[in-house]
Design a protein around this motif. Structure first.
Motif, PDB file in Angstrom:
ATOM      1  N   TYR A 100      74.345  26.763  32.952  1.00 52.39           N
ATOM      2  CA  TYR A 100      74.594  25.530  32.191  1.00 52.39           C
ATOM      3  C   TYR A 100      75.189  24.458  33.085  1.00 52.39           C
ATOM      4  N   LEU A 103      72.838  22.704  35.384  1.00 45.93           N
ATOM      5  CA  LEU A 103      71.905  21.781  34.749  1.00 45.93           C
ATOM      6  C   LEU A 103      72.540  20.430  34.438  1.00 45.93           C
ATOM      7  N   TYR A 111      70.060  22.901  26.727  1.00 45.37           N
ATOM      8  CA  TYR A 111      69.379  23.966  27.472  1.00 45.37           C
ATOM      9  C   TYR A 111      68.173  24.480  26.705  1.00 45.37           C
ATOM     10  N   GLN A 114      65.158  22.233  27.107  1.00 43.90           N
ATOM     11  CA  GLN A 114      64.546  22.372  28.419  1.00 43.90           C
ATOM     12  C   GLN A 114      63.792  23.687  28.555  1.00 43.90           C
ATOM     13  N   ARG A 115      64.347  24.725  27.935  1.00 45.12           N
ATOM     14  CA  ARG A 115      63.729  26.056  28.051  1.00 45.12           C
ATOM     15  C   ARG A 115      62.624  26.268  27.023  1.00 45.12           C
ATOM     16  N   ILE A 493      59.676  26.637  33.878  1.00 41.64           N
ATOM     17  CA  ILE A 493      60.976  27.229  33.554  1.00 41.64           C
ATOM     18  C   ILE A 493      61.764  27.526  34.827  1.00 41.64           C
ATOM     19  N   LEU A 496      65.611  27.724  34.866  1.00 42.94           N
ATOM     20  CA  LEU A 496      66.062  27.841  33.483  1.00 42.94           C
ATOM     21  C   LEU A 496      66.246  29.281  33.030  1.00 42.94           C
ATOM     22  N   THR A 497      65.801  30.226  33.831  1.00 40.14           N
ATOM     23  CA  THR A 497      66.043  31.634  33.546  1.00 40.14           C
ATOM     24  C   THR A 497      66.961  32.199  34.620  1.00 40.14           C
TER      25      THR A 497
END
Length: 534
Positions: A100, A103, A111, A114-115, A493, A496-497
């Protein structure tokens, strides 16, 4: 038992001081980052203490001692709530908060957009706003009842004082005022608890008399005999496993908590704040639980004290045992300091909530869903207006929950556990998997709620701490199955992971956090052994 003029003077000066502090801290406030994240220049220690101040609500400092001293089936079993905290902090430090923070988001639900997509973000944000505003209104009601009784003012004035003062310093000073005021409030509150312990021990006859006078069966801190599938909420297994999911969800997916962690100077400071919270929270809870031991020992030596407690439904209201003790046995001036602690606990719970509600309304509804654009000055102004709006909503709502507040307060843990697991499941789908999509996430969220509601209504023997795990697992598994059955995620992604974030994480940290994970794990074991040997 009425407050002296000196006590009122101390309380009023403190409240005025909070407003003055917020005005001072608002200098140089230029944009939303300054307002919602304190300009990202706050260190780990203030954020950690601020987080604990929010956790240490009025309900905790009054309810926990009453549970330890008087509740049927109660005692130091309350400490089982804390056993999973260090391990939850490890999980958060590895998987959630650094991502977090990297980002650069304000709302944690950003989040999810975005994901996944905007719809997922909006659903989770609205769910947070509804639950948190409702719960805060009930909390203000309960706190105001206590303040009104202790100070002798009317319930209406207690609500207005609590709400208006918090709204003023929160709307002016933003997150920086929330954090700094929480630190001050935590110091005042902890000092009040220590002062009460010392006086209670002296009136009981000293340390040894206090320990000997307290019912030793209530010193048991672990319930290893049950598993939580027999309706017993205070089971070690249920509190540890269910509590782990609860704390990961609360600290990692609830805007009122996450927003502070996003206000740090760096990712390392975010992790340091979590680490400090994992280490320091247990001593805090142990202190106010020990206050319950002291009050219980005092009452065993002076049973007439019970007659001073107000009667509700034909029984003494033991939740007021601490403030009644203070009013009766503390010297003038010291009473005012303890009442300041009571106000502090109340305001520290309210200020972060209304600031986070403002942040989610601004970021998730106005800017994301409605796609509105503002200048920096307009955005800052609207953010303050939204803080005033949510503070007013929570305050006004307190006047309309009188008929349901008692049952709701009793059920607050259940309501939280109904939602915590499924909400965490949505975030884990995004962070731990690459294939999960928005359709799967929302479907899993809904089914997780339904399954937990079924347990609540039809399978009451499965105690509420387990719902945190059950809801999360149901949400996660459902989300994965439906994501595989539908189309995969189309947008990028990268970053994001956890797996993609991990490749760059070594360059982001200046500290090797593995030894801190080990310290937290060992601290968790120490806590367990301490509770086991009580």
């Amino acid at each position: 038992m009425k407050l002296h003029v000196l006590d009122w003077t101390i309380i009023i000066l403190y409240l005025i001081g909070m407003i003055g502090l917020s005005i001072y801290l608002s200098r140089g406030q230029k944009n939303k980052d300054d307002y919602y994240l304190g300009g990202n220049d706050t260190g780990a220690w203030p954020i950690a203490i601020s987080t604990m101040a929010t956790q240490c609500s009025t309900n905790s400092i009054l309810g926990a001692p009453a549970f330890v001293a008087f509740s049927i089936g109660g005692g130091m079993l309350w400490l089982q709530y804390e056993l999973a905290v260090p391990f939850a902090m490890i999980f958060l430090m590895i998987f959630l908060l650094p991502l977090y923070r990297r980002l650069g988001i304000i709302s944690v639900y950003a989040y999810l957009e975005q994901r996944f997509d905007k719809r997922t973000r909006l659903v989770l944000s609205l769910l947070f706003q509804f639950i948190r505003a409702f719960a805060t209104g009930v909390t203000v009601y309960g706190i105001s009842i206590v303040i009104a009784y202790c100070t002798g003012i009317s319930f209406t004035l207690a609500v207005v004082m609590l709400g208006v003062i918090t709204i003023i310093y929160d709307s002016i000073g933003g997150m920086k005022a929330v954090i700094i005021s929480d630190v001050i409030q935590m110091v005042v509150l902890y000092g009040a608890i220590i002062m009460t312990i010392i006086i209670a021990i002296n009136l009981t006859g000293g340390w040894s008399e206090t320990i000997n006078a307290f019912d030793h069966t209530r010193l048991t801190a672990l319930n290893l005999k049950t598993h939580g599938f027999d309706g017993n909420s205070f089971s070690f297994l249920a509190m540890f496993i269910g509590g782990f999911f609860l704390y990961v969800s609360y600290y990692g997916c609830d805007q009122s908590q996450v927003q502070r962690e996003l206000s740090t100077k760096s990712i390392d400071d975010t992790n340091k704040a979590l680490f400090l919270n994992g280490v320091l929270r247990f001593p805090l809870v142990l202190t106010y639980c020990f206050l319950g031991v002291c009050i219980g020992a005092f009452v065993s030596k002076h049973p007439d004290f019970i007659n001073f407690l107000p009667i509700e439904n034909g029984k003494p209201n033991y939740n007021l045992s601490v403030p009644v003790f203070v009013l009766k046995y503390f010297p003038i001036g010291a009473v005012g300091l303890v009442m300041v602690g009571l106000f502090s606990a109340a305001m520290s719970s309210l200020d972060s909530t209304i600031n986070s509600l403002s942040a989610t309304s601004m970021q998730d509804i106005f800017k994301s869903f409605l796609d509105k654009s503002f200048s920096e000055k307009q955005e800052l102004y609207l953010s303050k207006v939204l803080t005033i709006f949510w503070g007013t909503v929570c305050t006004v709502f307190a006047f309309f929950v009188g008929d349901i507040a008692d049952s709701i307060i009793v059920s607050m843990n259940k309501i939280g556990s109904l939602a915590n697991g499924p909400i965490l499941g949505v975030f884990l789908l995004g962070i731990l998997t690459k294939r999960a999509n928005g359709v799967g996430a929302i479907s899993g969220l809904i089914l997780g709620f339904i399954v937990n509601a079924i347990f609540w209504i039809y399978i009451p023997n499965v105690t509420w701490p387990w719902w945190n795990m059950i809801g999360c697992v149901v949400c996660f598994c459902t989300g994965m199955l439906l994501s595989y059955a539908t189309r995969p995620v189309e947008q990028s992604i990268v970053g994001l992971t956890y797996s993609s974030f991990k490749t760059e994480s070594k360059e982001l940290f200046e500290i090797d956090w593995r030894k801190y994970y080990l310290i937290l794990a060992l601290w968790g074991i120490v806590i367990f052994l301490f509770c086991y040997n009580l």
